[in-house]
Write a protein that holds these residues in place. Structure first.
Motif, mmCIF file in Angstrom:
data_model
loop_
_atom_site.group_PDB
_atom_site.id
_atom_site.type_symbol
_atom_site.label_atom_id
_atom_site.label_comp_id
_atom_site.label_asym_id
_atom_site.label_seq_id
_atom_site.Cartn_x
_atom_site.Cartn_y
_atom_site.Cartn_z
ATOM 1 N N PRO A 130 64.769 53.207 5.828
ATOM 2 C CA PRO A 130 63.620 52.394 4.615
ATOM 3 C C PRO A 130 62.984 51.941 5.264
ATOM 4 O O PRO A 130 62.531 50.958 6.083
ATOM 5 C CB PRO A 130 65.029 51.546 3.792
ATOM 6 N N VAL A 131 62.075 52.083 4.749
ATOM 7 C CA VAL A 131 60.229 51.487 4.644
ATOM 8 C C VAL A 131 60.060 50.871 3.974
ATOM 9 O O VAL A 131 60.324 51.050 2.460
ATOM 10 C CB VAL A 131 59.492 52.855 5.562
ATOM 11 N N ARG A 132 59.189 50.202 3.994
ATOM 12 C CA ARG A 132 58.483 49.288 3.047
ATOM 13 C C ARG A 132 56.902 49.006 2.801
ATOM 14 O O ARG A 132 55.766 49.916 3.965
ATOM 15 C CB ARG A 132 59.167 47.906 3.118
ATOM 16 N N PRO A 133 56.772 48.764 1.583
ATOM 17 C CA PRO A 133 54.649 48.797 1.449
ATOM 18 C C PRO A 133 54.341 47.909 3.277
ATOM 19 O O PRO A 133 54.937 46.851 3.354
ATOM 20 C CB PRO A 133 53.996 48.125 0.713
ATOM 21 N N ALA A 134 53.121 48.352 3.383
ATOM 22 C CA ALA A 134 52.443 47.392 4.143
ATOM 23 C C ALA A 134 52.030 45.864 3.864
ATOM 24 O O ALA A 134 51.599 46.266 2.426
ATOM 25 C CB ALA A 134 51.239 48.065 4.899
ATOM 26 N N GLU A 159 50.041 44.570 14.524
ATOM 27 C CA GLU A 159 50.704 42.943 15.648
ATOM 28 C C GLU A 159 52.212 43.225 15.828
ATOM 29 O O GLU A 159 52.809 44.235 15.680
ATOM 30 C CB GLU A 159 50.359 41.747 14.669
ATOM 31 N N ARG A 160 52.938 42.128 16.603
ATOM 32 C CA ARG A 160 53.506 42.360 17.550
ATOM 33 C C ARG A 160 54.662 42.364 16.500
ATOM 34 O O ARG A 160 55.215 41.704 15.498
ATOM 35 C CB ARG A 160 54.118 40.902 18.122
ATOM 36 N N GLY A 161 55.597 43.611 17.004
ATOM 37 C CA GLY A 161 57.386 43.275 15.533
ATOM 38 C C GLY A 161 56.731 44.056 14.636
ATOM 39 O O GLY A 161 57.601 44.535 14.034
ATOM 40 N N LEU A 162 55.248 44.578 14.273
ATOM 41 C CA LEU A 162 54.968 45.685 13.369
ATOM 42 C C LEU A 162 54.548 46.579 13.300
ATOM 43 O O LEU A 162 53.648 47.543 13.751
ATOM 44 C CB LEU A 162 53.938 44.563 12.299
ATOM 45 N N VAL A 163 55.625 47.916 13.329
ATOM 46 C CA VAL A 163 54.876 49.222 13.313
ATOM 47 C C VAL A 163 54.469 49.816 11.875
ATOM 48 O O VAL A 163 55.155 49.492 11.029
ATOM 49 C CB VAL A 163 56.577 49.967 13.859
ATOM 50 N N LEU A 164 53.475 50.160 11.579
ATOM 51 C CA LEU A 164 52.719 50.676 10.298
ATOM 52 C C LEU A 164 53.012 52.594 10.566
ATOM 53 O O LEU A 164 52.070 52.854 11.928
ATOM 54 C CB LEU A 164 51.783 50.365 10.091
ATOM 55 N N ALA A 191 49.388 59.248 2.238
ATOM 56 C CA ALA A 191 47.835 59.790 1.732
ATOM 57 C C ALA A 191 47.200 57.797 0.736
ATOM 58 O O ALA A 191 46.527 58.392 0.495
ATOM 59 C CB ALA A 191 48.384 60.563 0.300
ATOM 60 N N THR A 192 48.241 56.696 1.001
ATOM 61 C CA THR A 192 47.004 55.998 -0.098
ATOM 62 C C THR A 192 47.837 54.429 1.186
ATOM 63 O O THR A 192 47.311 55.032 2.262
ATOM 64 C CB THR A 192 48.245 55.667 -0.897
ATOM 65 N N THR A 193 48.565 53.958 1.082
ATOM 66 C CA THR A 193 48.288 52.578 2.148
ATOM 67 C C THR A 193 49.587 53.374 2.712
ATOM 68 O O THR A 193 50.308 53.804 3.153
ATOM 69 C CB THR A 193 49.027 51.370 1.036
ATOM 70 N N PRO A 194 49.249 52.127 3.883
ATOM 71 C CA PRO A 194 50.828 51.898 4.955
ATOM 72 C C PRO A 194 52.201 51.694 4.817
ATOM 73 O O PRO A 194 51.769 51.341 3.984
ATOM 74 C CB PRO A 194 50.031 51.696 6.440
ATOM 75 N N VAL A 195 52.413 52.596 5.675
ATOM 76 C CA VAL A 195 54.208 52.021 5.040
ATOM 77 C C VAL A 195 54.908 50.969 6.477
ATOM 78 O O VAL A 195 54.045 51.479 7.268
ATOM 79 C CB VAL A 195 55.338 52.989 4.715
ATOM 80 N N VAL A 196 55.233 50.428 6.455
ATOM 81 C CA VAL A 196 56.434 49.837 7.263
ATOM 82 C C VAL A 196 57.268 50.262 7.986
ATOM 83 O O VAL A 196 58.721 50.542 6.718
ATOM 84 C CB VAL A 196 56.522 47.882 7.490
ATOM 85 N N LEU A 197 57.110 50.306 8.771
ATOM 86 C CA LEU A 197 58.412 50.942 9.415
ATOM 87 C C LEU A 197 59.352 50.221 10.202
ATOM 88 O O LEU A 197 58.921 49.356 11.443
ATOM 89 C CB LEU A 197 57.887 52.778 10.878
ATOM 90 N N PRO A 221 65.266 48.546 16.474
ATOM 91 C CA PRO A 221 64.222 48.613 15.509
ATOM 92 C C PRO A 221 63.021 49.997 16.486
ATOM 93 O O PRO A 221 63.070 49.768 17.155
ATOM 94 C CB PRO A 221 64.358 47.219 15.942
ATOM 95 N N ALA A 222 62.221 50.233 15.433
ATOM 96 C CA ALA A 222 61.043 50.840 15.402
ATOM 97 C C ALA A 222 60.175 50.077 16.604
ATOM 98 O O ALA A 222 59.425 50.668 17.586
ATOM 99 C CB ALA A 222 60.072 50.403 13.963
ATOM 100 N N ALA A 223 60.145 48.224 16.464
ATOM 101 C CA ALA A 223 59.314 47.857 17.200
ATOM 102 C C ALA A 223 59.289 47.959 18.429
ATOM 103 O O ALA A 223 58.864 48.162 19.774
ATOM 104 C CB ALA A 223 58.839 46.252 16.939
ATOM 105 N N ASP A 224 60.854 47.946 18.880
ATOM 106 C CA ASP A 224 61.582 48.218 20.351
ATOM 107 C C ASP A 224 61.162 49.728 20.654
ATOM 108 O O ASP A 224 60.613 50.088 21.970
ATOM 109 C CB ASP A 224 63.118 48.429 20.249
ATOM 110 N N TRP A 225 61.576 50.467 20.141
ATOM 111 C CA TRP A 225 60.517 52.284 20.030
ATOM 112 C C TRP A 225 59.878 52.512 20.597
ATOM 113 O O TRP A 225 59.338 53.170 21.424
ATOM 114 C CB TRP A 225 61.327 52.786 19.019
ATOM 115 N N ILE A 226 58.934 52.390 19.996
ATOM 116 C CA ILE A 226 57.791 52.220 19.930
ATOM 117 C C ILE A 226 56.766 51.430 20.715
ATOM 118 O O ILE A 226 55.654 51.697 22.026
ATOM 119 C CB ILE A 226 56.517 52.036 18.767
#
Length: 311
Positions: A247-251, A267-272, A276-282, A294-299
């Motif tokens: 699941p994602v969530r609004p930035a 920023e550390r730990g935050l993947v956006l 088409a509108t605002t970014p989402v947090v992965l 965690p997406a932060a570890d993957w990226i």
């Protein structure tokens, strides 16, 4: 009443347990889908309903098709008063429908006639509905069209995945199904025809249905990912490899837009990810052939370029 319960996945277990524990009814057998290969070793695995039935010492009927003559003959010998159904997963032919005195009575996870079909909860989340529910109805040959004995409502929360919502509906629906069995037995409950307007369909979501379109608005991306969680699992591609998404969530407020699919780590730990509108947090990903992480570890391990994006 003498009941033969039909169901297959874990979502059917609350209803089966409620009827097994009911002081008014006797579950004399269970109908479920045949064992099937599962896992990496492709070993034969019984359905959750069969496992519970075996634990309780119930007779289990697992026909390849519900119209098999041997199955119909055995069901006729058992002579159930009613056959309650929760997520059995196979069509019931007319000869089977005519065997129990009070028919086959299905717990369906929508407010009928909305979302008839195999995936009502997923489609309700995908559509952005605020409210859904469950209906208990008498099965007819046409898809989910039979008269309704009773309904309940359930609010869809903003962060609900299909799994979250289905878990709640399974528990509440078990109580509704038991109450309907009571009402049928004592003759105080009559099924009412479904209205002719408001009919919508909810076919099974395929893997291709749940590929994320990053050119869609953030709200639509959020709903798709939640609708596909836990199955079949929303996905995208990165460097031509498939990546499943949690699941994602609004930035958080203040982050500027990103091009659709573009990845950013402000920023550390935050993947956006851009939409088409605002970014989402992965928050979580499952790279092809790997466990969820965690997406932060993957990226961090990939070190994507500034112009790389999901596709």
């Amino acid at each position: 009443m003498r009941l033969v319960f039909a169901g297959t996945p874990a979502v059917a277990l609350p209803s089966l347990r409620a009827l097994l524990d009911s002081p008014r009814h006797q579950v004399v057998a269970v109908v479920t889908r045949p064992d099937r290969p599962a896992g990496r070793g492709r070993h034969q695995r019984s359905s959750p309903v069969r496992e519970l039935a075996d634990e309780r010492g119930l007779e289990v009927l697992a026909p390849a098709r519900a119209g098999d003559p041997d199955f119909l003959a055995r069901l006729g010998e058992i002579a159930p008063d009613c056959c309650p159904v929760v997520a059995y997963g196979a069509l019931l032919p007319r000869p089977a429908l005519g065997i129990p005195k009070h028919g086959w009575v299905n717990l369906h996870f929508s407010l009928l006639p909305a979302y008839r079909g195999a995936a009502p909860v997923q489609h309700a989340v995908l559509a952005g509905e605020d409210m859904t529910g469950a209906s208990v109805f008498e099965i007819e040959p046409a898809l989910d069209s039979g008269p309704v004995y009773g309904v309940l409502t359930e609010r869809i929360r903003p962060t609900d995945t299909s799994g979250d919502l289905l878990d709640r509906l399974a528990v509440a629906g078990a109580r509704l199904l038991e109450a309907v069995m009571d009402g049928i037995e004592d003759g105080t409950l009559q099924a009412r025809p479904q209205p002719s307007d408001g009919v919508s369909l909810a076919p099974k979501l395929t893997v291709e249905d749940v590929r994320v379109d990053w050119s869609a608005p953030a709200a639509a991306v959020d709903r798709l990912v939640r609708a596909a969680t836990p199955a079949p699992g929303a996905w995208t591609t990165f460097r031509d490899r498939r990546v499943k998404l949690g699941p994602v969530r609004p930035a958080p407020a203040g982050h500027p837009p990103l091009p659709p699919g573009r990845l950013a780590v402000p920023e550390r730990g935050l993947v956006l990810v851009g939409t088409a509108t605002t970014p989402v947090v992965l928050d979580e990903v499952r790279p092809e052939g790997k466990a969820p992480m965690p997406a932060a570890d993957w990226i961090r391990g990939l070190r994507p370029g500034t112009d790389e994006a999901f596709a």
